[in-house]
Motif scaffolding. Structure first.
Motif, mmCIF file in Angstrom:
data_model
loop_
_atom_site.group_PDB
_atom_site.id
_atom_site.type_symbol
_atom_site.label_atom_id
_atom_site.label_comp_id
_atom_site.label_asym_id
_atom_site.label_seq_id
_atom_site.Cartn_x
_atom_site.Cartn_y
_atom_site.Cartn_z
ATOM 1 N N GLN A 57 0.864 -1.185 0.000
ATOM 2 C CA GLN A 57 0.000 0.000 0.000
ATOM 3 C C GLN A 57 0.897 1.230 0.000
ATOM 4 O O GLN A 57 1.631 1.461 0.966
ATOM 5 C CB GLN A 57 -0.901 -0.013 1.237
ATOM 6 N N LEU A 58 0.887 1.978 -1.075
ATOM 7 C CA LEU A 58 1.747 3.162 -1.122
ATOM 8 C C LEU A 58 1.243 4.175 -2.137
ATOM 9 O O LEU A 58 0.503 3.831 -3.052
ATOM 10 C CB LEU A 58 3.201 2.772 -1.416
ATOM 11 N N LYS A 64 10.727 8.469 -2.067
ATOM 12 C CA LYS A 64 11.528 7.769 -1.048
ATOM 13 C C LYS A 64 10.877 6.420 -0.717
ATOM 14 O O LYS A 64 11.541 5.377 -0.709
ATOM 15 C CB LYS A 64 11.607 8.665 0.205
ATOM 16 N N VAL A 65 9.563 6.448 -0.494
ATOM 17 C CA VAL A 65 8.842 5.218 -0.142
ATOM 18 C C VAL A 65 8.917 4.216 -1.295
ATOM 19 O O VAL A 65 9.168 3.025 -1.085
ATOM 20 C CB VAL A 65 7.363 5.538 0.209
ATOM 21 N N VAL A 66 8.754 4.698 -2.525
ATOM 22 C CA VAL A 66 8.784 3.790 -3.681
ATOM 23 C C VAL A 66 10.161 3.136 -3.790
ATOM 24 O O VAL A 66 10.271 1.914 -3.917
ATOM 25 C CB VAL A 66 8.431 4.553 -4.997
ATOM 26 N N VAL A 67 11.213 3.929 -3.679
ATOM 27 C CA VAL A 67 12.562 3.375 -3.851
ATOM 28 C C VAL A 67 12.889 2.397 -2.715
ATOM 29 O O VAL A 67 13.512 1.356 -2.936
ATOM 30 C CB VAL A 67 13.618 4.510 -3.974
ATOM 31 N N LEU A 86 5.279 9.281 -11.196
ATOM 32 C CA LEU A 86 5.042 7.925 -10.697
ATOM 33 C C LEU A 86 5.958 6.924 -11.413
ATOM 34 O O LEU A 86 6.616 6.094 -10.781
ATOM 35 C CB LEU A 86 3.572 7.521 -10.914
ATOM 36 N N ALA A 87 5.995 7.043 -12.742
ATOM 37 C CA ALA A 87 6.817 6.130 -13.539
ATOM 38 C C ALA A 87 8.301 6.334 -13.231
ATOM 39 O O ALA A 87 9.055 5.368 -13.070
ATOM 40 C CB ALA A 87 6.552 6.373 -15.017
ATOM 41 N N LEU A 88 8.711 7.589 -13.101
ATOM 42 C CA LEU A 88 10.137 7.859 -12.892
ATOM 43 C C LEU A 88 10.619 7.313 -11.552
ATOM 44 O O LEU A 88 11.720 6.773 -11.439
ATOM 45 C CB LEU A 88 10.433 9.366 -13.022
ATOM 46 N N HIS A 89 9.782 7.416 -10.510
ATOM 47 C CA HIS A 89 10.161 6.865 -9.195
ATOM 48 C C HIS A 89 10.346 5.353 -9.290
ATOM 49 O O HIS A 89 11.291 4.785 -8.726
ATOM 50 C CB HIS A 89 9.073 7.186 -8.150
ATOM 51 N N LEU A 90 9.430 4.705 -9.997
ATOM 52 C CA LEU A 90 9.513 3.237 -10.124
ATOM 53 C C LEU A 90 10.774 2.836 -10.900
ATOM 54 O O LEU A 90 11.450 1.868 -10.551
ATOM 55 C CB LEU A 90 8.252 2.712 -10.830
ATOM 56 N N ILE A 91 11.087 3.607 -11.942
ATOM 57 C CA ILE A 91 12.285 3.282 -12.738
ATOM 58 C C ILE A 91 13.549 3.509 -11.911
ATOM 59 O O ILE A 91 14.496 2.710 -11.964
ATOM 60 C CB ILE A 91 12.299 4.113 -14.052
#
Ligand code: NAP
Length: 353
Positions: A57-58, A64-67, A86-91
């Motif tokens: 859940q995020l 920071k949380v995604v990484v 959103l996409a850039l954090h995941l990448i």
């Protein structure tokens, strides 16, 4: 490499259907323990957890949380084609995983076909997915946010050593199989408006668009994952555009069938369609910002899609099958009401900015 797959937007129509269809496929590559669903609310997390999969859940806007949370090697991103952050954090997170674990990582981005409509500034004439799509998107990035996001995804992935793919769905139809939102946007909203107006309205121009049934779309993502796991090289990065175009849809033909099916249920007064009096009236009825009305219901593209066929993707749904089963779209709306998602809200947000 284990098939550790994160699906974002997993409470959504597409992400939820991917989770459900992958699990239902009984394939060894889609075991419960290998699938992680990313959702936004606690209630969604509880619902998805019942499937026995991992649930995160995020809020994907929190870099920071995604990484910190992402420890996987493959991401299928279905949470936003508009908000590039959103996409850039995941990448960035996948790039970090690649460094830490020394394994290849993969990002499958879900874009939108409106990036390739003449009405959003895409050049007229035929576009082949095997041609210089990325170069053109880059030239035209600033004039449309979905294009800007596609370009940012491809460039950021390249810089971080992450292999990227862009999947571009057209109008998606069919009831979703996920646990939360099971409704798409364009057709359900049109069905709702027709029921409340007791009339099916159309625009004066008879536009050709493209469509895909949700089950065929999830199968396309499945084919890309299969190739990744088999370590087969398929077009990626600037060459990795996968237009999920199953068949044509001719708007007037669709709306004629819809009107007949609604009349058979006595939900409209006439099986004949009428012309929208204005864009403003259409926007009010359809419940979207006025600047999106023409984009969503009156714009088409001219794309030749070769990469999907080369993958071996064979959609099971044709235009005739869709038209014969158009009552399914009405049934889904009557059964589910409004879409349980913030997609329309994000259109209003984007209209403001
Ligand atoms: N459906 C179509 O016909 C179609 C066609 C072409 C392209 N697409 C693209 O495909 C993607 C998925 O569409 P969809 O129909 O599945 O939409 P959807 O049902 O609205 O699903 C999107 C999901 O992403 C979640 N989300 C949004 N922002 C988030 C954030 N910051 N952090 C975490 N989760 C977030 C939403 O959460 P909430 O539940 O909290 O709102 C929702 O569950 C979108 O990018 C859309 O533009 C869809």
């Amino acid at each position: 490499m284990g098939s550790n797959i994160l699906i974002t937007g997993a409470a959504g129509y597409l992400g939820g259907s991917l989770v459900a269809d992958f699990l239902a496929s009984n394939s060894t590559q889609f075991r419960k323990e290998n699938i992680t669903a990313a959702v936004r609310s606690e209630e969604q997390a509880k619902t998805l957890s019942k499937l026995g999969i991992n649930v995160l859940q995020l809020d994907l806007t929190d870099e920071k949380v995604v990484v910190e949370s992402l420890l996987l090697s493959i991401v299928i991103h279905c949470a936003s084609s508009l908000d590039e952050r959103l996409a850039l954090h995941l990448i960035t997170a996948l790039g970090k995983q690649r460094e830490v674990r020394g394994e290849e990582t993969y990002f499958i981005h879900t874009s939108g076909l409106s990036a390739f409509y003449e009405s959003t500034g895409w050049p007229p004439g035929e576009t082949k997915d095997t041609g210089p799509v990325f170069d053109l998107e880059k030239q035209l990035a600033d004039s449309f946010p979905i294009r800007k996001t596609d370009v940012a995804v491809i460039e950021h992935a390249k810089a971080r050593g992450v292999t990227s793919f862009i999947v571009i769905p057209p109008t998606v139809y069919g009831k979703g199989t996920g646990e939360w939102n099971k409704l798409s946007v364009v057709l359900p909203v049109c069905v709702q408006a027709s029921i409340s107006n007791k009339v099916v309205y159309k625009f004066p121009e008879n536009i050709k668009v493209s469509g895909v049934h949700i089950s065929d779309l999830t199968a396309l993502y499945g084919s890309i994952i299969e190739k990744i796991l088999q370590k087969e090289t398929i077009p990626s990065g600037p060459e990795g555009y996968y237009f999920a175009l199953a068949h044509d849809l001719i708007w007037w033909e669709v709306l004629d069938h819809l009107a007949a099916a609604l009349k058979a249920r006595n939900l409209v007064v006439d099986s004949k369609t009428q012309i929208w009096p204005s864009d403003e009236a259409a926007a009010k009825s359809l419940g979207v910002p006025v600047q999106f009305v023409q984009l969503l219901w009156n714009s088409g593209e001219n794309i030749i899609s070769e990469n999907t066929r080369r993958l071996g993707w064979k959609p099971a749904w044709s235009k005739d099958r869709f038209l014969q089963n158009i009552d399914d779209e009405i049934e889904a709306v009557l059964d589910l009401g409004k879409a349980k998602s913030s997609l329309i809200d994000s259109l209003f947000e984007s209209a403001k900015g």
